[in-house]
Design a protein around this motif. Structure first.
Motif, short mmCIF file in Angstrom:
data_model
loop_
_atom_site.label_atom_id
_atom_site.label_comp_id
_atom_site.label_asym_id
_atom_site.label_seq_id
_atom_site.Cartn_x
_atom_site.Cartn_y
_atom_site.Cartn_z
N PRO A 1 1.14 59.66 54.83
CA PRO A 1 0.77 61.06 54.59
C PRO A 1 1.46 61.98 55.59
O PRO A 1 1.84 61.56 56.69
CB PRO A 1 -0.75 61.06 54.80
CG PRO A 1 -1.01 59.91 55.71
CD PRO A 1 0.02 58.87 55.37
N PRO A 2 1.61 63.25 55.25
CA PRO A 2 2.25 64.21 56.17
C PRO A 2 1.27 64.74 57.21
O PRO A 2 0.98 65.93 57.28
CB PRO A 2 2.72 65.32 55.21
CG PRO A 2 1.72 65.29 54.10
CD PRO A 2 1.32 63.84 53.93
N ARG B 1 6.51 60.40 58.70
CA ARG B 1 5.61 61.39 58.12
C ARG B 1 6.09 61.82 56.73
O ARG B 1 7.21 62.29 56.56
CB ARG B 1 5.50 62.58 59.07
CG ARG B 1 4.27 63.43 58.92
CD ARG B 1 4.22 64.44 60.06
NE ARG B 1 3.98 63.78 61.36
CZ ARG B 1 4.21 64.37 62.53
NH1 ARG B 1 4.69 65.60 62.58
NH2 ARG B 1 3.97 63.71 63.66
N GLY B 2 5.20 61.61 55.72
CA GLY B 2 5.52 62.05 54.37
C GLY B 2 6.49 61.15 53.62
O GLY B 2 6.89 61.48 52.49
#
Length: 437
Positions: A243-244, A253-254
């Motif tokens: 997830p970000p 991240r992301g």
């Protein structure tokens, strides 16, 4: 007015109106919120004895929790007996046996054993409670080389449903000992275990990180490689949608990536040779596989250490092939729509197949893979049961009839019919009134 148990135990006795109750009953998995009639924090085996006897007198069920990593069902009545205060680890380096209190996690055991050049055959997460892990069998990063962790249990101190303290081993209470090695729940309250440690002077381990465009190729190549994999090498492949969020390292991240985890006890040369075909599958954007101190083996999986909400479902697979890869990618691959943060396949078999002398109640000795899906977004928990059911139905042609309790999560554990029947008989013998929920 004080609770009747207060005069019988030395540990805290808390009811829902008492300060500290919520903290006492909190599980590591925050998705599950317990609300028992009373919580008792055991500080000794005698506290457990008195609590069990009182509960039996009142006709109340007893639930047990150390860390609560595997919590899936909220406790809404009866007694919740917490054992996290029953710590302590002592190692006999000559016998290579660790005596471990019921409240200990692997983080407590590993450094004490390492000081003597020894290590437990632990799980992928160092923060999981030792006892709960062992009672389910225990499949960690050394599954293929060293088998189920419970295979190394020497003896167990248990408080039975009648409030009796027994020492279960191959020579004493052998039926109970058989059941405790994999039977998981309803067998008594374990207050201490004695576990055989191993020597592992060298370890070659870590993770290969592959970007989204390589997931299909790497997953298929890895599954094909497992058919002739080195029996001392344990691997797993996890498709993770990071997830970000700020808690995630910036470089992940992301991103959607495939984590190919590798663990091989032994020297660097043999480890590098075992990992070479995996490195050749595609360019990894990060490669941490190399010589790793055994005491840092939890870094292979880098499981979260802080409590938080999670939704987990797992099962076992008897085999894997190209069609399984296609099915798996269709449901959890980069282009699939699903609510899970991670979907993992672990290659086991190897040393997990042969049973111990005298046998054990472990579920899944015939399995070749462990399948696991994990959700971490509470706003999507409502979607997860149906999404998981769809995945389970899709992989049914490859699934084992048994489901190991440590991996079942919000699903249902299952044993071979003969094992399940025998477990029922053992529970009736040692808990005739059904005190343990």
């Amino acid at each position: 007015m004080s609770h009747p148990l207060t005069s019988r135990v030395t540990g805290p006795v808390l009811t829902p109106d008492d300060e500290g109750f919520s903290d006492e009953v909190a599980a590591h998995n925050r998705a599950v919120v317990h609300a028992p009639d009373v919580a008792v924090g055991a500080t000794s085996t005698q506290d457990v004895v008195e609590t069990v006897r009182w509960a039996a007198e009142q006709g109340m069920p007893v639930h047990v929790q150390a860390t609560g990593h595997g919590a899936t069902t909220p406790v809404t009545s009866g007694v919740l007996l917490t054992t996290h205060r029953l710590g302590g680890v002592a190692v006999d380096p000559v016998a290579r046996v660790a005596t471990i209190g019921a409240g200990a996690a692997w983080t407590d055991v590993v450094p004490v054993a390492d000081a003597h050049g020894l290590t437990p055959v632990a799980g992928s997460s160092a923060h999981v409670g030792v006892v709960g892990y062992l009672l389910g069998g225990g499949l960690g990063p050394f599954a293929r080389s060293h088998g189920f962790s419970s295979d190394r249990l020497e003896s167990v101190t248990v408080v039975t449903g009648t409030g009796e303290v027994v020492e279960a081993s191959a020579g004493e209470h052998p039926e109970l000992f058989w059941a405790l090695r994999g039977g998981k729940t309803g067998l008594g309250v374990v207050t201490q275990v004695r576990l055989l440690l191993v020597e592992m002077p060298a370890l070659y381990a870590g993770t290969l990180f592959f970007d989204i465009e390589h997931i299909d190729t790497v997953l298929r190549g890895w599954l094909a490689w497992t058919a002739t994999a080195d029996p001392d090498t344990t691997t797993s492949a996890a498709i993770v949608r990071f997830p970000p969020l700020e808690v995630v390292p910036p470089f992940l991240r992301g991103r959607t990536v495939l984590l190919l985890r590798v663990a091989r006890p032994g020297d660097e040369g043999a480890g590098a040779a075992a990992a070479a075909p995996l490195r050749a599958l595609a360019p990894a954007f990060l490669d941490t596989v190399g010589v790793l101190p055994v005491a840092r083996s939890a870094e292979i999986h880098n499981d979260p250490t802080e409590p938080g909400p999670s939704w987990v479902r797992g099962l076992l697979l008897d085999r894997a092939d190209g069609d399984l890869a296609s099915t798996w990618l269709a449901h959890v691959g980069p282009d699939a729509s699903h609510p899970f943060v991670a979907a993992e396949l672990r290659h086991v078999a190897g040393a997990t197949g042969p049973d111990v002398p005298g046998g054990s109640a472990v579920s899944g000795r015939g399995a070749a893979f462990v399948l696991g899906i994990v959700g971490a977004d509470p706003s999507r928990f409502g979607e997860m049961p149906a999404a998981a059911d769809a995945i389970v139905q899709a992989v049914a042609p490859w699934a084992s009839a048994e489901v190991n309790p440590n991996f079942a999560g919000f699903g249902t554990a299952s044993w071979a019919p003969s094992t399940a029947d025998r477990l029922t008989r053992v529970r009736r013998t040692y808990d005739p009134a059904g005190v343990f929920a």
